[in-house]
Design an enzyme around this catalytic site. Structure first.
Site, PDB file in Angstrom:
ATOM      1  N   GLU A  62       0.386 -53.681   1.164  1.00  0.00           N
ATOM      2  CA  GLU A  62       0.456 -55.083   1.514  1.00  0.00           C
ATOM      3  C   GLU A  62       0.636 -55.667   0.372  1.00  0.00           C
ATOM      4  OE1 GLU A  62      -2.163 -53.139   3.806  1.00  0.00           O
ATOM      5  OE2 GLU A  62      -1.898 -53.530   1.859  1.00  0.00           O
ATOM      6  N   PRO A 267       1.410 -37.976  -3.229  1.00  0.00           N
ATOM      7  CA  PRO A 267       0.353 -37.990  -2.276  1.00  0.00           C
ATOM      8  C   PRO A 267      -0.055 -40.133  -2.140  1.00  0.00           C
ATOM      9  CG  PRO A 267       0.287 -36.578  -3.799  1.00  0.00           C
ATOM     10  CD  PRO A 267       1.226 -37.102  -3.770  1.00  0.00           C
ATOM     11  N   ARG A 268      -0.071 -39.935  -1.454  1.00  0.00           N
ATOM     12  CA  ARG A 268      -0.233 -41.697  -1.241  1.00  0.00           C
ATOM     13  C   ARG A 268      -1.556 -42.472  -2.576  1.00  0.00           C
ATOM     14  NH1 ARG A 268       1.030 -46.681   0.509  1.00  0.00           N
ATOM     15  NH2 ARG A 268      -0.559 -48.040   1.004  1.00  0.00           N
ATOM     16  N   GLU A 311       7.177 -45.784  -7.174  1.00  0.00           N
ATOM     17  CA  GLU A 311       9.005 -45.466  -7.659  1.00  0.00           C
ATOM     18  C   GLU A 311       9.346 -44.634  -5.561  1.00  0.00           C
ATOM     19  OE1 GLU A 311       9.144 -43.792 -12.136  1.00  0.00           O
ATOM     20  OE2 GLU A 311       8.679 -42.272 -10.135  1.00  0.00           O
ATOM     21  N   ASN A 335       3.881 -46.912   6.261  1.00  0.00           N
ATOM     22  CA  ASN A 335       6.083 -47.458   6.472  1.00  0.00           C
ATOM     23  C   ASN A 335       6.769 -46.495   6.330  1.00  0.00           C
ATOM     24  OD1 ASN A 335       7.535 -49.371   6.643  1.00  0.00           O
ATOM     25  ND2 ASN A 335       7.494 -49.562   4.634  1.00  0.00           N
ATOM     26  N   LEU A 336       7.820 -46.882   7.219  1.00  0.00           N
ATOM     27  CA  LEU A 336       9.185 -45.810   7.266  1.00  0.00           C
ATOM     28  C   LEU A 336      10.300 -46.851   6.795  1.00  0.00           C
ATOM     29  CD1 LEU A 336      10.310 -46.459  10.120  1.00  0.00           C
ATOM     30  CD2 LEU A 336       9.014 -44.727  11.211  1.00  0.00           C
ATOM     31  N   GLU A 338      10.963 -48.199   4.764  1.00  0.00           N
ATOM     32  CA  GLU A 338      11.406 -48.303   2.878  1.00  0.00           C
ATOM     33  C   GLU A 338      12.265 -46.724   3.283  1.00  0.00           C
ATOM     34  OE1 GLU A 338       8.875 -47.552   0.107  1.00  0.00           O
ATOM     35  OE2 GLU A 338       7.864 -50.015   0.691  1.00  0.00           O
TER      36      GLU A 338
END
Length: 427
Positions: A62, A267-268, A311, A335-336, A338
């Site tokens: 966000e 990883p997130r 990054e 989110n795809l 980017e």
């Protein structure tokens, strides 16, 4: 009133559990125990003298999505400052990184949702406008802002069917909370309809602010550095993977991937970097880590672990194809947009309810494909690596898709500007 009292009581009864959770998470991420006073509405930083716009972006995603809105607000209202709040240390660190050079932007934690904490927050910062990103609905926060004469808008709003059913069970309490919002700017018609059903007053569809983010030049340069380090090897990226997903994806990679294919795994959550590295070692896959700062990826390396923050654009631009994390287990997806914006073909799993519209639009545009499970996703990626023309077509479609859906910032500003231009000072 009884429902709000009960809600507040649950917050107080849950306080020991909240503290225990902070202590537990601090084992891997000590930042959770920093700035604790801010979480109860006590702030060491001086209250700003200029009029203040407050924008809440709960975590990393966000906070990054809010970048175009922050820029738009500061340009439209040059005599205002902006306070950016989060709930997570990674979100706070992202904000500090993004706005380190901008003296008009301050960063703080949003307090817990009790009347006292909220009242202290409002009294200290005295914002002229509150803006909540996406799905941040806190009943006491919204009620406290209303008492302080601070209009609150919900922007880039999204609400899945499952979340809508959950709010609907709260009945009048939820309806009063949604009805108290001064403006609701929804990502899609479906989101707007669900929000209206819950009591939001005339939500408008403005689109998704995440389409407004453009790849920073520094990130694109970094992607070229990554690509030089990867050499001529085909590269599969697993982006923003979540707990419970990596094991199956790695097993599929071990079983099906040729030796020349390099897997980049990002990883997130940073507190899981070491745990994911251990999953890779358990499968005896030769590993290099971004944090090692090596400039060359060895030919024998099978997995490059992206244990860095901020990054993702660079990782996407350096990859030949990306599998989107959060979609391979029932976690809602990540989110795809980017990936599409830099022309990287996308594969998603069956679970994309957090980004339902953007995902379906990307699939319809030919920029993305859906796979039924982790193994199918890895196999599809490996198949596409051998089909250069299809990869190019998907990448081109992704760029067109991302460009075609811009415009959310202008529509959102049209929603927000009257709330500031016609506003009286907060109490």
């Amino acid at each position: 009133m009884f429902a709000r009292t009960l809600y507040t009581l649950l917050w107080w009864l849950g306080a020991p559990l909240i503290l225990a959770r902070l202590l537990w998470r601090a084992r891997l991420q000590p930042e959770y125990l920093q700035n604790l006073a801010e979480r109860i509405g006590r702030y060491g930083q001086a209250a700003p003298q200029q009029p203040l716009i407050w924008l809440h972006a709960v975590s990393v995603g966000e906070t990054r999505a809010a970048q175009p809105l922050v820029r738009g607000l500061l340009e439209r209202f040059p005599h205002h400052r902006l306070l950016l709040t989060q709930m997570t240390p990674t979100g706070r660190a992202t904000a500090l990184e993004l706005y380190a050079q901008d003296a008009r932007v301050s960063v703080a934690y949003l307090p817990y949702d009790t009347p006292g904490c909220v009242a202290r927050f409002m009294a200290h910062f005295r914002p002229r406008l509150g803006i909540l990103m996406e799905t941040e609905i806190w009943p006491n926060l919204i009620a406290g802002a209303q008492r302080a004469n601070v209009p609150v808008a919900l922007v880039n709003a999204r609400l899945s069917e499952r979340s809508a059913r959950g709010y609907a069970k709260l009945g009048r309490f939820a309806r009063e909370t949604f009805a108290s919002l001064a403006c609701v700017a929804a990502q899609s018609e479906a989101d707007a309809a669900r929000l209206a059903d819950l009591g939001a007053k005339t939500p408008i569809v403005t689109g998704n602010l995440k389409f407004e983010i453009t790849p920073p030049a520094a990130q694109l340069e970094r992607s070229r550095n990554f690509r030089r380090a990867f050499g001529t090897r085909p590269v599969v990226l697993i982006a923003s993977s979540r707990e419970g997903e990596e094991a199956a994806l790695l097993d599929a990679f071990v079983q099906h991937a040729p030796l020349e294919v390099l897997l980049v795994l990002v990883p997130r959550h940073p507190q899981r970097f070491d745990a994911v590295a251990e999953l890779i070692r358990m499968r005896k896959l030769p590993l290099q880590r971004r944090s090692d700062a090596q400039t060359i990826i060895e030919p024998t390396t099978r997995v490059f672990l992206g244990d860095s923050m901020g990054e993702m654009f660079a990782y996407y631009a350096a990859a030949d194809i990306a599998l989107i994390g959060g979609s391979w287990e029932p976690l809602g997806g990540q989110n795809l947009i980017e990936a599409c914006a830099v022309g990287t073909p996308v594969l998603v799993g069956p679970h994309t309810f957090n980004f339902a519209q953007a995902t379906e639009q990307a699939i319809a545009a030919g920029a993305a494909r859906r796979c039924p499970n982790s193994e199918a996703g890895v196999c599809e990626a490996l198949t596409l690596l051998r089909d250069a023309s299809t990869l190019k077509a998907m990448g081109d479609a992704g760029r067109l898709f991302a460009n075609a859906h811009r415009g959310a910032l202008a529509h959102t500003m049209q929603c927000l500007a009257p709330l500031l231009e016609n506003q009286v000072a907060p109490r």
